[in-house]
Motif scaffolding. Structure first.
Motif, PDB file in Angstrom:
ATOM      1  N   ASP A  37     -42.231  25.452  46.176  1.00 21.97           N
ATOM      2  CA  ASP A  37     -41.910  24.587  45.042  1.00 21.97           C
ATOM      3  C   ASP A  37     -42.494  25.129  43.744  1.00 21.97           C
ATOM      4  O   ASP A  37     -41.875  25.045  42.693  1.00 21.97           O
ATOM      5  CB  ASP A  37     -42.441  23.180  45.312  1.00 21.97           C
ATOM      6  N   GLU A  38     -43.713  25.671  43.819  1.00 20.70           N
ATOM      7  CA  GLU A  38     -44.351  26.207  42.626  1.00 20.70           C
ATOM      8  C   GLU A  38     -44.694  27.667  42.878  1.00 20.70           C
ATOM      9  O   GLU A  38     -45.719  27.989  43.487  1.00 20.70           O
ATOM     10  CB  GLU A  38     -45.620  25.424  42.289  1.00 20.70           C
ATOM     11  N   SER A  47     -41.031  29.059  38.912  1.00 17.74           N
ATOM     12  CA  SER A  47     -40.222  27.876  39.233  1.00 17.74           C
ATOM     13  C   SER A  47     -39.624  27.232  37.988  1.00 17.74           C
ATOM     14  O   SER A  47     -38.662  26.471  38.082  1.00 17.74           O
ATOM     15  CB  SER A  47     -41.070  26.851  39.981  1.00 17.74           C
ATOM     16  N   GLN A  54     -35.562  34.559  36.966  1.00 19.96           N
ATOM     17  CA  GLN A  54     -36.528  34.896  38.005  1.00 19.96           C
ATOM     18  C   GLN A  54     -36.298  36.315  38.524  1.00 19.96           C
ATOM     19  O   GLN A  54     -37.250  37.085  38.700  1.00 19.96           O
ATOM     20  CB  GLN A  54     -36.416  33.898  39.174  1.00 19.96           C
TER      21      GLN A  54
END
Length: 375
Positions: A37-38, A47, A54
């Motif tokens: 998630d992070e 994120s 990314q």
């Protein structure tokens, strides 16, 4: 979970405590990468960005750090008189890696060593063989030749799989190994013709380094999966034990003090370059790990292969060395072998046709074209 004591036949049983500890996802992952998630890499929270951004950040990190890593490695060996001290460079590099791993491990919540010491003894030995022999080979080979060899880890992996585990490989894997072998032979023969300092010893050293590198990946992966060890733990213990190995070996053969004396006379060009050489290599792996987690191993292999190709090009641009077009043909054969290997490993996942299917398709197209010409 606790079990309270009970009274049986007038006797009071002592309390027994049973504790069950289940490591969280952030404990078993590399400290470089906190969670799905992070996702943080060197303090950057990926994120918060879109998928294309990314990808761009990860690719930029891989190219930036590893290109600087390769440049500094060749720059160190271009220092006049340094070539005999490849093992000492590896000793310094192991020292820095151990320090970086210790600092990184202190930043994690779980600082326990999970992987047994006996396993680290084996991993450290293989790590010393991989990096020590690779660094030392640069005293006998051009840097591009060394990089080409390092692209061909598949060859010793397949040979070991056949003789040790009795594995059988498909046509694409065999063709990939054949292309890599022919490309290596072509590139090495070209190097032996034009490079004034070519030495067969360098080929032997880098080949042994490849064998150790092929073995270490399997041992590390098995140990980390079996014991839930983190990357920082692996780096700290394997490189610190390897540091002791190399230090002991250099002291036994009398190679330590001449290297120390030489580097003391050139501290900036040796220790200074070695620090940034080690730092960029340590940071580079964090972006590779992020790339694998976000986009898969196939994309990561493609990016790192492109990085190695650019490293060879920059080596010819920044460092004076003889050049022949045979380097290009040999390099293209190796790249084609890498492509076949990636294709073979991901054919089922991406639902790509097999070599047999492609051959049948080509024969069918040929028959259709032949009949159309006769109508």
């Amino acid at each position: 979970m606790k079990m309270k004591g009970n009274r049986i036949n007038g006797k009071h049983l002592s309390r027994k405590h049973i504790s069950i500890s289940i490591p969280s996802s952030t404990e078993v992952m590399s400290p470089h990468i906190k969670s799905v998630d992070e996702l943080r890499v060197l303090g950057i929270n990926l994120s918060n960005f879109s998928a294309p951004t990314q990808f761009f950040i990860c690719v930029a990190g891989v190219f930036l750090f590893y290109l600087v890593y390769g440049y500094l490695q060749e720059l160190i060996f271009s220092v006049e008189g340094f070539k005999p001290f490849g093992w000492y460079l590896t000793l310094v590099q192991f020292g820095f890696y151990s320090l970086f791993g210790l600092v990184e491990l202190q930043l994690t919540q779980d600082k326990r060593r999970r992987i047994p010491g006996k396993t680290y003894i084996i991993i450290a030995f293989l790590t010393v063989g991989t990096m020590g022999l690779s660094n030392t080979s640069l005293g006998y080979l051009n840097y591009p030749t060394q990089v080409i060899f390092k692209c061909c880890k598949l060859i010793p992996v397949m040979i070991g799989g056949v003789f040790i585990q009795g594995k059988r490989y498909n046509v694409a894997d065999v063709a990939a190994a054949l292309c890599m072998s022919l490309g290596l032979i072509w590139f090495t023969l070209a190097d032996s013709k034009v490079a004034p300092n070519f030495n067969v010893t360098g080929v032997v050293l880098i080949s042994l380094a490849l064998c150790a590198d092929a073995a270490i990946g399997n041992v590390q992966e098995k140990a980390m999966k079996l014991h839930n060890g983190s990357n920082s733990e692996m780096v700290l213990y394997s490189y610190s034990i390897g540091f002791v190995y190399i230090l002991t070996g250099l002291m036994c053969v009398g190679g330590l003090w001449p290297a120390v004396a030489f580097c003391s006379d050139h501290p900036v060009k040796t220790y200074g370059y070695a620090f940034f050489f080690s730092l960029t290599g340590y940071f580079g792996i964090s972006f590779v790990l992020a790339l694998i987690k976000l986009f898969g191993a196939l994309v990561a292999v493609t990016v790192t292969t492109g990085r190695k190709a650019m490293t060879i090009v920059l080596s010819f641009m920044f460092f004076t060395k003889p050049f022949t077009f045979e380097y290009i043909w040999g390099g293209l054969l190796v790249l084609f072998g890498i492509f076949l290997n990636v294709y073979s490993k991901n054919r089922d996942k991406m639902k790509l046709p097999s070599i047999k299917d492609l051959r049948s398709l080509l024969l069918t197209e040929k028959r259709v074209w032949f009949h159309s010409q006769n109508v």
